[in-house]
Scaffold this active site. Structure first.
Site, PDB file in Angstrom:
ATOM      1  NE  ARG A 129       2.860   8.017  -3.947  1.00 50.71           N
ATOM      2  CZ  ARG A 129       2.628   6.775  -3.521  1.00 50.71           C
ATOM      3  NH1 ARG A 129       2.967   6.389  -2.311  1.00 50.71           N
ATOM      4  NH2 ARG A 129       2.029   5.913  -4.307  1.00 50.71           N
ATOM      5  CB  THR A 418       2.399   1.396   4.469  1.00 50.76           C
ATOM      6  OG1 THR A 418       2.636   1.328   3.084  1.00 50.76           O
ATOM      7  CG2 THR A 418       2.052   2.807   4.832  1.00 50.76           C
TER       8      THR A 418
HETATM    9  N1  GLU Z   1       2.523   2.190  -1.920  1.00 56.87           N
HETATM   10  C1  GLU Z   1       1.227   2.151  -1.316  1.00 56.87           C
HETATM   11  C2  GLU Z   1       0.502   3.430  -1.521  1.00 56.87           C
HETATM   12  O1  GLU Z   1       1.069   4.455  -1.498  1.00 56.87           O
HETATM   13  C3  GLU Z   1       1.275   1.882   0.131  1.00 56.87           C
HETATM   14  C4  GLU Z   1       1.627   0.506   0.395  1.00 56.87           C
HETATM   15  C5  GLU Z   1       1.004  -0.016   1.641  1.00 56.87           C
HETATM   16  O2  GLU Z   1       0.275   0.646   2.292  1.00 56.87           O
HETATM   17  O3  GLU Z   1       1.239  -1.104   2.009  1.00 56.87           O
HETATM   18  O4  GLU Z   1      -0.674   3.417  -1.646  1.00 56.87           O
END
Ligand code: GLU
Length: 598
Positions: A129, A418
């Site tokens: 992360r 994602t």
């Molecule tokens: N930033 C999001 C997260 O880490 C993920 C974004 C997404 O899955 O579209 O939970």
């Protein structure tokens, strides 16, 4: 067990009227369901569904890759064919995804990996992360009056960019579990970036909306994604010579330049000199980046062991809580067509999200009481709050798994951007990787041929509420809470059974939990489970996927007292089922991914 029997009996009596009313009301729901007209953060989907295409289950004997783009799957299979491990293949897949699905993931972002090692029969989880720069603090997203700035205002540019972790994660995983030489894993990505690849419909369509507008605020991104001022069209041949340079550098130095050298300098310059929202990242931040090996979060569900990613992702714990609550009800008996199934599912989601929002954040800053949150007795008490006749009013309050809690909840939400990759190699090793640059096209900053994330907007903008700190507030070198939920499931005999995960912002948690219920309770094939219309419950209104069979349950859920919205729900679930002589893969029809194996 007694509760299961009692509650199951209660259903048969209480649900007859409920079922009767569904058919009539569902039509009314389809016709009357309000289409959101105001543009709220929640309504925009910068990652587009191209079309709901039907896909068939794919079966193989030895090895399989499921990922969001056929070229990425090819690259992974090519590595496996050369004798590479699932980890080797993961590196090749990620680098091609970075090029061909740049809106979703890449080395400018972060990732979480679950890895099942066949030889030692062990499971590890890696936290790649992003973290906040050393100079960032809880005022990062506050205006001069100390009020939170608007999400849309802070996403573009340098302020939202976290120190990227995906490359460090790949390096770490490969050092421990790779077999092929590192430099051989980049060949396909280099060839595609050099010779060009065909722009996919989804990438082109994504440039149409909010994500595309963000890119046009920055010269480098505009030049690449809007050549001659026109958005890339499906079928355009796209080359990325800058990325070729970056790939060759990484091929040689495994990330030295990226974290400490010339590429680091370019990332920092891009962040600090951003024309919008200049950011705070320094070279020292990049040099300090570390992948963290964390203990996976595993829990029992109907004899299976469900393993996921612990904090800083909320994915593993929240999925486990939803399932742990549902385990007190007999879903197998109800089946997927019974409205009570979905009543229980959305109520369990509300309860689990209430706890998530209060407790879960970077564990190196605020330790969450994970064992207490997943204790069977605690979940039994939470399940007992579900009324079979009516919906809980939202927001539901968090429980008290431990005595003293001095925190305020965080209801921050991101936008879906994602990708998920599932891989099995011929030795039986498994990779479940969820990888992201946060919102579609991330921060919009494009440097050295790749996009930089906007992951820091996954932090709570408000550091405190009602005098109590929010666990997920911004702090120096802290990792923002995620919802990503890469999952590996072991069957009742202890053997590896499923590998899965999904994109989708915080709806990832609903998507993954729903898919697990479909696989385990309803015995659906991976493709059937993935095809199912989506339903998402996050302790607010209930989202149901437009144009799917799930719409039929809308009126029943409304009549229980829920606010229900019909939406395009853009999951991208990729599942592999493992049986002694067979692998079966399912790829989400909402995206361009495929399953392929041999
Ligand atoms: N930033 C999001 C997260 O880490 C993920 C974004 C997404 O899955 O579209 O939970």
């Amino acid at each position: 067990m007694r509760l299961v029997a009692i509650r199951a009996r209660a259903f048969t009596q209480q649900t007859i009227g409920f079922v009767r009313s569904v058919v009539v009301r569902s039509l009314a729901f389809v016709l009357l369901c309000p289409v959101p007209i105001s543009v709220a953060q929640n309504d925009i989907q910068p990652e587009q569904t191209v079309a709901l295409t039907s896909k068939d289950s794919v079966v193989a004997t030895h090895e399989m890759v499921v990922a969001a783009h056929p070229l990425a799957v090819d690259a992974g299979l090519n590595v496996l064919e050369r004798g590479g491990t699932a980890i080797d293949a993961m590196v090749a897949v990620q680098m091609v995804l970075n090029l061909v699905e740049p809106q979703s993931s890449g080395i400018g972002g972060g990732a979480f990996l679950l890895y099942h090692d066949a030889q030692t029969q062990s499971l590890i989880s890696l936290d790649g992360r992003e973290f906040a720069p050393q100079r960032a603090d809880e005022t990062l997203f506050l205006d001069d009056d100390g009020k939170p700035r608007r999400w849309f205002d802070v996403v573009p540019g340098g302020l939202s960019v976290g120190v990227p972790g995906t490359l460090a994660l790949m390096d770490h995983a490969h050092s421990r579990f790779g077999r092929l030489e590192w430099d051989t894993l980049f060949e396909q990505a280099i060839a595609l970036a050099t010779n060009g690849f065909s722009v996919s419909p989804r990438l082109s369509k994504s440039l149409d909306g909010y994500g595309g507008k963000r890119l046009q605020q920055f010269t480098e991104a505009s030049d690449y994604f809007f050549p001659n001022g026109r958005p890339l069209q499906p079928g355009d041949l796209l080359k990325n010579p800058q990325f070729v340079e970056t790939l060759r550098t990484i091929q040689r130095d495994r990330g030295e330049s990226f974290y400490r050298g010339q590429i680091a300098g370019e990332i920092v310059a891009s962040v600090k000199e951003s024309v919008l929202n200049a950011g705070l990242m320094d070279r020292e931040d990049l040099a300090a980046y570390q992948t963290i090996e964390r203990t996976p979060v595993c829990s029992q569900y109907r004899g299976h062991q469900i393993c996921g990613m612990g904090p800083p992702s909320s994915g593993g714990v929240t999925v486990a809580q939803i399932l742990g609550i549902l385990e007190f009800f007999n879903l197998e008996m109800l089946g997927p067509e019974h409205p009570m199934t979905w009543h229980l599912f959305v109520e369990a989601g509300k309860l689990a999200f209430a706890d998530r929002n209060l407790f879960l954040a970077d564990p190196d800053f605020t330790e969450a009481p994970i064992d207490a949150l997943l204790a069977r007795e605690y979940l039994r008490n939470r399940a007992a709050l579900i009324d079979l006749n009516g919906a809980m009013a939202v927001p539901v309050k968090a429980g008290t798994p431990v005595d003293t809690v001095s925190l305020s909840p965080d209801t921050t939400d991101g936008l879906p951007g994602t990708s998920h990759v599932s891989i099995i190699d011929r030795d039986g090793n498994a990779v479940s990787l969820t990888t992201t640059i946060e919102s579609g096209f991330g921060s919009g900053l494009f440097t050295s041929g790749f996009l930089l994330n906007n992951e820091l907007t996954d932090f709570s903008f408000r550091p405190q509420k009602n005098g109590k700190p929010v666990a997920n507030r911004v702090e120096p070198r802290k990792r923002p809470r995620s919802s990503m939920a890469p999952t590996i499931i072991y069957g009742p005999d202890g053997s590896l059974k499923y590998v899965l995960g999904s994109p989708g912002g915080s709806r990832i948690i609903s998507y993954v939990a729903q898919t697990i219920v479909a696989l385990i309770d309803f015995d659906m094939s991976p493709q059937e489970a993935v095809n199912q219309g989506r339903i998402s419950s996050r302790n607010g209104s209930i989202d149901i996927e437009k144009g799917t069979e799930m719409m039929a349950f809308g009126s029943a859920l409304m009549s229980k007292g829920n606010a229900v919205k019909a939406r395009d729900l853009n999951s991208g679930i990729h599942v592999i089922k493992v049986e002694p002589d067979q692998l079966t893969g399912g790829a989400d029809p909402r995206r361009e991914g495929i399953a392929r194996g041999r």
